[in-house]
Scaffold this active site. Structure first.
Site, mmCIF file in Angstrom:
data_model
loop_
_atom_site.group_PDB
_atom_site.id
_atom_site.type_symbol
_atom_site.label_atom_id
_atom_site.label_comp_id
_atom_site.label_asym_id
_atom_site.label_seq_id
_atom_site.Cartn_x
_atom_site.Cartn_y
_atom_site.Cartn_z
ATOM 1 N N SER A 20 0.859 -1.178 0.000
ATOM 2 C CA SER A 20 0.000 0.000 0.000
ATOM 3 C C SER A 20 0.894 1.226 0.000
ATOM 4 O O SER A 20 1.952 1.228 0.630
ATOM 5 C CB SER A 20 -0.878 -0.010 1.249
ATOM 6 O OG SER A 20 -1.315 1.306 1.532
ATOM 7 N N GLU A 32 -6.529 -11.032 -7.203
ATOM 8 C CA GLU A 32 -7.617 -10.057 -7.398
ATOM 9 C C GLU A 32 -7.757 -9.707 -8.879
ATOM 10 O O GLU A 32 -8.868 -9.636 -9.420
ATOM 11 C CB GLU A 32 -7.347 -8.777 -6.594
ATOM 12 C CG GLU A 32 -7.593 -8.959 -5.100
ATOM 13 C CD GLU A 32 -7.209 -7.720 -4.298
ATOM 14 O OE1 GLU A 32 -7.993 -7.314 -3.451
ATOM 15 O OE2 GLU A 32 -6.120 -7.158 -4.520
#
Ligand code: ARG
Length: 478
Positions: free
Chosen positions: A277, A290
């Site tokens: 992140s 994902e």
């Protein structure tokens, strides 16, 4: 300076036409198949004495020179051409003159593009299959390492019955095996030559159609010229086979994403193949699964677009068919890339065996075994199910309480029961009792693994044959 359209109104009309209809921007990637197909067509023409041997030689060496330049990157097909077929033919004629202008005798772009697409699909299916096999191998290797790992098996994403992790992983092996079977099936139907179908009615020249098929290592020639130029079943089938495979990848990805969450903590993500992140320094994210999950939707979109464009087309060729390309290329590229990314991700992740075990110890996962046991003491399964259900409700999911209550209640039904009788209610027993073929017992999983290995060997033999067919294209080009 006057614009081009002022000088030549016809040029502007033509530019407008081409701006909308040209496919060079995306069908250029068919050049290898187009050139190989042209070489075989020229050979049929020469064999039938439609063109001279000298012209045949000029055409073939001209086409090979174009192929070499394309490969070297020193030639790009002009965007001003209508499509890859026109572009290659024009380049050939520029290079070898009149002989080049004879190449299209007895041929139409309609049978030509059908051939190019079949050759492309044949090769793309082979690549997807290679990637699917690599994922299968990884699943088998991981399954081999996790022969003793127990995790909860789910229905409705609720704890159901315990299973071996090897069994869970191998379930994806079989899904992929069916995907591979479908790819092979599609390959077989795609691997047929439409050359000689002409525009729609068949060529009027005495071409030996099987000659081109043999040179390209295709298994047969098409049976009906109208069908040959309109058939894109192999496009839709390929897109379907790849999309269904993508659905399987998406399900697997979904599980890996869930399992990596703090709530499950069943796996540790591979550090180098995880995202971070930009703000939260502690993060390790499952970006690869994902995206695989998301890209399966993209493949599905391509399939639906292809089916929609094929629907209601009258015979025989219609320009609508040009629109299959970007969609099909994207489906195959997307699914191939997804497989390529997911395999090393799976290979690199670690299972937290203790955490899986701990989770499997909760959720009363041996309740079915208790009901089964009661049937061996004469109770009907329905009565046993009702009784155990009641115990499960009363114990509110607490394993110890469940056993105590079971003993209490069951003694009133069967005075000879004692606590020892319930000792068999372990995860290991729950697993080993399921020794039916295809069940989760270690014995069944061992047999399953042997079958998976045999199946993989069979697939590999098919792949070798496909690779050798596909190689015909590049062999013709050099
Ligand atoms: N670019 C066309 C396609 O992809 C090739 C065939 C064109 N044929 C025709 N008659 N306009 O379908």
């Amino acid at each position: 300076m006057r614009s081009r359209s002022e000088r030549n109104p016809q040029a502007s009309a033509n530019d407008g036409f081409l701006a909308f209809t040209s496919s060079v921007a995306f069908d250029s990637r068919l050049w290898r198949y187009d050139i190989a197909g042209s070489i075989t067509h020229a050979s049929m023409l020469a064999e039938a004495d439609v063109i001279t041997r000298a012209d045949h030689e000029k055409i073939v060496s001209g086409l090979r020179a174009i192929a070499a330049d394309m490969r070297a990157g020193s030639l790009t097909l002009p965007a001003s051409a209508e499509d890859v077929h026109m572009a290659v033919e024009k380049e050939l004629t520029d290079r070898v003159g009149d002989a080049g202008a004879r190449l299209h005798t007895g041929r139409s772009r309609n049978d030509q593009v059908a051939l190019d697409m079949r050759l492309y699909v044949r090769e793309a299916l082979t690549h997807i299959m290679e990637e699917a096999i690599a994922l299968q191998e990884t699943l088998m290797r991981k399954a081999g390492e996790e022969r003793r790992t127990i995790l909860p098996g789910y229905t409705h994403l609720q704890h159901g019955q315990p299973v071996l992790l090897s069994h869970h992983l191998l379930s994806y092996f079989w899904k992929l095996q069916r995907d591979i079977d479908r790819l092979v099936d599609c390959y077989d139907r795609a691997n047929v030559s439409p050359l000689g179908a002409g525009a729609l009615a068949g060529t009027a020249f005495p071409l030996e159609r099987s000659q081109a098929a043999e040179m390209l290592r295709m298994r047969a020639v098409t049976e009906n010229s109208l069908d040959a130029v309109s058939d894109r079943d192999f496009v839709a089938e390929g897109a379907f086979a790849a999309s269904l495979l993508a659905m399987h990848l998406s399900s697997l990805s979904e599980e890996l994403i869930l399992w990596s969450s703090h709530e499950f903590k069943f796996i540790r993500l591979p550090r180098t193949l995880s995202g971070g992140s930009s703000m939260m320094p502690q993060k390790r994210n499952p970006d690869i699964p994902e995206l695989v999950r998301a890209k399966s939707g993209r493949a599905l979109g391509g399939l639906v677009t292809i089916l929609a464009l094929l629907k209601s087309l009258p015979l025989a060729y219609n320009r609508d068919l040009q629109e299959d390309k970007e969609n099909l290329f994207d489906v195959f590229d997307t699914v191939g890339a997804s497989l390529h990314a997911l395999t090393p991700f799976l290979a690199g992740l670690e299972f937290d065996r203790a955490r899986m075990r701990e989770s499997a110890e909760t959720g009363l996962m041996t309740a079915t075994d208790l009901a089964d046991f009661l049937t061996t003491r004469g109770m009907s399964f329905r009565a046993a199910h009702g009784l155990v259900k009641e115990l499960a409700e009363l114990s509110e999911g607490n394993e110890g309480r469940f056993r105590e209550l079971a003993l209490e209640r069951l003694s009133t039904h069967d005075g000879k029961l004692d606590l020892k009788d319930l000792e068999f209610l372990t995860l290991e027993n729950a697993i080993e009792r399921r020794s039916v073929e295809g069940g989760t017992s270690s014995k069944s999983v061992k047999t399953q693994m042997e079958k998976a290995n045999a199946s993989a060997k069979g697939t590999f033999a098919l792949l070798q044959k496909m690779r050798s067919d596909v190689a015909a294209v590049d062999e013709l080009l050099s």
